[in-house]
Design a protein around this motif. Structure first.
Motif, PDB file in Angstrom:
ATOM      1  N   ASN A   1      40.092  46.279  32.831  1.00 45.14           N
ATOM      2  CA  ASN A   1      40.587  47.163  31.772  1.00 45.14           C
ATOM      3  C   ASN A   1      39.782  46.999  30.484  1.00 45.14           C
ATOM      4  N   ALA A   2      39.237  45.804  30.275  1.00 45.37           N
ATOM      5  CA  ALA A   2      38.436  45.530  29.079  1.00 45.37           C
ATOM      6  C   ALA A   2      36.973  45.951  29.261  1.00 45.37           C
ATOM      7  N   GLY A   3      36.632  46.485  30.438  1.00 44.62           N
ATOM      8  CA  GLY A   3      35.266  46.922  30.692  1.00 44.62           C
ATOM      9  C   GLY A   3      34.322  45.814  31.107  1.00 44.62           C
ATOM     10  N   GLN A   4      34.873  44.623  31.396  1.00 51.28           N
ATOM     11  CA  GLN A   4      34.030  43.484  31.773  1.00 51.28           C
ATOM     12  C   GLN A   4      33.722  43.464  33.268  1.00 51.28           C
ATOM     13  N   ARG A   5      34.538  44.133  34.055  1.00 46.72           N
ATOM     14  CA  ARG A   5      34.331  44.199  35.504  1.00 46.72           C
ATOM     15  C   ARG A   5      34.624  45.611  35.982  1.00 46.72           C
ATOM     16  N   ARG A   6      34.111  45.923  37.174  1.00 48.74           N
ATOM     17  CA  ARG A   6      34.374  47.215  37.788  1.00 48.74           C
ATOM     18  C   ARG A   6      35.255  47.015  39.011  1.00 48.74           C
ATOM     19  N   LEU A   7      36.309  47.777  39.105  1.00 44.74           N
ATOM     20  CA  LEU A   7      37.166  47.792  40.287  1.00 44.74           C
ATOM     21  C   LEU A   7      37.127  49.184  40.904  1.00 44.74           C
ATOM     22  N   VAL A   8      37.534  49.284  42.177  1.00 45.62           N
ATOM     23  CA  VAL A   8      37.806  50.576  42.798  1.00 45.62           C
ATOM     24  C   VAL A   8      39.309  50.643  43.043  1.00 45.62           C
ATOM     25  N   PHE A   9      39.821  51.854  43.222  1.00 48.09           N
ATOM     26  CA  PHE A   9      41.263  52.076  43.251  1.00 48.09           C
ATOM     27  C   PHE A   9      42.001  51.205  44.279  1.00 48.09           C
ATOM     28  N   PRO A  10      41.568  51.147  45.538  1.00 46.42           N
ATOM     29  CA  PRO A  10      42.312  50.300  46.493  1.00 46.42           C
ATOM     30  C   PRO A  10      42.333  48.829  46.080  1.00 46.42           C
ATOM     31  N   THR A  11      41.228  48.336  45.515  1.00 47.58           N
ATOM     32  CA  THR A  11      41.194  46.942  45.074  1.00 47.58           C
ATOM     33  C   THR A  11      42.206  46.717  43.958  1.00 47.58           C
ATOM     34  N   ARG A  12      42.222  47.618  42.986  1.00 52.66           N
ATOM     35  CA  ARG A  12      43.172  47.490  41.876  1.00 52.66           C
ATOM     36  C   ARG A  12      44.611  47.457  42.385  1.00 52.66           C
ATOM     37  N   LYS A  13      44.956  48.397  43.265  1.00 51.09           N
ATOM     38  CA  LYS A  13      46.345  48.472  43.718  1.00 51.09           C
ATOM     39  C   LYS A  13      46.737  47.247  44.540  1.00 51.09           C
ATOM     40  N   ASN A  14      45.806  46.730  45.340  1.00 47.82           N
ATOM     41  CA  ASN A  14      46.137  45.543  46.129  1.00 47.82           C
ATOM     42  C   ASN A  14      46.170  44.277  45.284  1.00 47.82           C
ATOM     43  N   LEU A  15      45.403  44.232  44.199  1.00 47.11           N
ATOM     44  CA  LEU A  15      45.542  43.132  43.235  1.00 47.11           C
ATOM     45  C   LEU A  15      46.923  43.179  42.585  1.00 47.11           C
ATOM     46  N   GLU A  16      47.355  44.371  42.213  1.00 48.80           N
ATOM     47  CA  GLU A  16      48.682  44.506  41.608  1.00 48.80           C
ATOM     48  C   GLU A  16      49.768  44.056  42.581  1.00 48.80           C
ATOM     49  N   LYS A  17      49.633  44.457  43.826  1.00 49.52           N
ATOM     50  CA  LYS A  17      50.618  44.093  44.851  1.00 49.52           C
ATOM     51  C   LYS A  17      50.631  42.586  45.081  1.00 49.52           C
ATOM     52  N   LEU A  18      49.444  41.984  45.167  1.00 48.99           N
ATOM     53  CA  LEU A  18      49.358  40.532  45.349  1.00 48.99           C
ATOM     54  C   LEU A  18      49.924  39.791  44.143  1.00 48.99           C
ATOM     55  N   GLY A  19      49.716  40.340  42.944  1.00 50.98           N
ATOM     56  CA  GLY A  19      50.113  39.667  41.714  1.00 50.98           C
ATOM     57  C   GLY A  19      51.607  39.507  41.529  1.00 50.98           C
ATOM     58  N   ARG A  20      52.410  40.092  42.396  1.00 53.01           N
ATOM     59  CA  ARG A  20      53.868  39.917  42.303  1.00 53.01           C
ATOM     60  C   ARG A  20      54.315  38.539  42.769  1.00 53.01           C
ATOM     61  N   HIS A  21      53.413  37.808  43.428  1.00 53.58           N
ATOM     62  CA  HIS A  21      53.810  36.550  44.057  1.00 53.58           C
ATOM     63  C   HIS A  21      53.240  35.349  43.309  1.00 53.58           C
ATOM     64  N   ALA A  22      54.060  34.298  43.210  1.00 52.82           N
ATOM     65  CA  ALA A  22      53.696  33.128  42.413  1.00 52.82           C
ATOM     66  C   ALA A  22      52.881  32.102  43.192  1.00 52.82           C
ATOM     67  N   THR A  23      53.012  32.084  44.523  1.00 48.85           N
ATOM     68  CA  THR A  23      52.325  31.092  45.339  1.00 48.85           C
ATOM     69  C   THR A  23      51.742  31.751  46.582  1.00 48.85           C
ATOM     70  N   VAL A  24      50.821  31.050  47.219  1.00 49.18           N
ATOM     71  CA  VAL A  24      50.239  31.547  48.468  1.00 49.18           C
ATOM     72  C   VAL A  24      51.316  31.662  49.537  1.00 49.18           C
ATOM     73  N   ALA A  25      52.154  30.647  49.650  1.00 48.11           N
ATOM     74  CA  ALA A  25      53.209  30.665  50.666  1.00 48.11           C
ATOM     75  C   ALA A  25      54.128  31.867  50.472  1.00 48.11           C
ATOM     76  N   GLU A  26      54.456  32.171  49.231  1.00 45.86           N
ATOM     77  CA  GLU A  26      55.329  33.310  48.939  1.00 45.86           C
ATOM     78  C   GLU A  26      54.649  34.620  49.316  1.00 45.86           C
ATOM     79  N   ALA A  27      53.370  34.751  48.999  1.00 48.52           N
ATOM     80  CA  ALA A  27      52.633  35.975  49.319  1.00 48.52           C
ATOM     81  C   ALA A  27      52.548  36.184  50.826  1.00 48.52           C
ATOM     82  N   LEU A  28      52.257  35.124  51.572  1.00 46.07           N
ATOM     83  CA  LEU A  28      52.147  35.234  53.025  1.00 46.07           C
ATOM     84  C   LEU A  28      53.498  35.582  53.655  1.00 46.07           C
ATOM     85  N   ALA A  29      54.561  34.928  53.174  1.00 43.38           N
ATOM     86  CA  ALA A  29      55.895  35.190  53.721  1.00 43.38           C
ATOM     87  C   ALA A  29      56.313  36.638  53.468  1.00 43.38           C
TER      88      ALA A  29
END
Length: 258
Positions: free
Chosen positions: A186-214
């Motif tokens: 968002n600050a222009g320091q990196r480039r993302l594509v739409f699927p990457t952004r949305k999957n980062l957002e989805k992953l970011g809901r979880h606090a730990t690896v175990a929680e994300a996998l479960a």
């Protein structure tokens, strides 16, 4: 009379979100695609690539396992991380043995000179497909000239294996939290594509690896094919609401992959 142009077939592809727990939460390994590569050149992406016939053969009757095998191969090629275990053992290859395997096989597998199946057989290894948890399924729209049918998987990074970009398809790499990756884009320091952004957002809901996998093991995976539509607010991208990305209409924040 003009001919109707048929859509380009979508190539099967696999993408891996390699995860570890960090001081600020879940971190994911991402690479910066080489700027000379046509698809997503210069973008911050998850490791991945096309599914090869050898991947499908090694995966057996379950088509999704072919995608998992492709993800394991691509992770080895692009990151030097091998999600495989010695036959009959429960734990993944350790870092010491991996050094020898990488020196003998990584470049040959990456160049297509040796199939992954031959490397695994020679080293008496079996792919850890049980650790590859389906996370998402995206298909490029019919209107695009280059299309992919991509399965996204989560996998916990082996703690003693070092992930490093290959220097060919990718020119840099980073362990990063989803929130930081999005913030820097968002600050222009990196480039993302739409699927990457949305999957980062989805992953970011979880606090730990175990929680994300479960959570990924429990959640249904709904196929996403983004479509551009004109709204009162301007052009927007639409995806199925039931895919679990927190909505169905999104602002276009990122440049196209190609």
């Amino acid at each position: 009379m003009s001919e109707t142009k048929l859509p380009v077939p979508a190539r099967p592809a696999s993408t891996v979100l390699l995860l570890r727990d960090g001081a600020e939460g879940v971190e994911v390994f991402m690479v910066v695609r080489h700027r000379d590569i046509e698809f997503a050149g210069g973008a911050l992406v998850f490791p991945g690539g096309r599914v090869e016939p050898d991947d499908q053969a090694l995966g057996g009757a379950d088509a999704l396992d072919g995608f998992r095998i492709a993800g394991i191969r691509e992770t080895f090629e692009e990151c030097g991380v091998l999600l495989a275990r010695p036959r009959g053992e429960a734990t993944l290859v350790d870092a010491t043995r991996l050094l020898g395997i990488e020196a003998l096989h990584r470049a040959r597998v990456a160049k297509g000179e040796q199939p992954l199946s031959a490397m695994l057989a020679e080293e008496r290894l079996e792919p850890a497909i049980d650790g590859m948890v389906q996370f998402a399924h995206w298909v490029t729209p019919l209107s695009r000239s280059k299309r992919f049918d991509t399965q996204f998987f989560l996998a916990a990074a082996p703690p003693d294996q070092l992930a490093v970009h290959d220097g060919y398809e990718s020119e840099d790499s980073v362990w990063i939290t989803p929130a930081r990756a999005i913030e820097e884009a968002n600050a222009g320091q990196r480039r993302l594509v739409f699927p990457t952004r949305k999957n980062l957002e989805k992953l970011g809901r979880h606090a730990t690896v175990a929680e994300a996998l479960a959570a990924a093991r429990q959640a249904p995976v709904v196929t996403v094919t983004p479509e551009m539509v004109q709204t009162e607010q301007g052009w927007r991208l639409t995806i199925p609401a039931e895919a679990g990305y927190g909505g169905s209409v999104f602002e276009v924040l990122d440049a196209p992959a190609i």
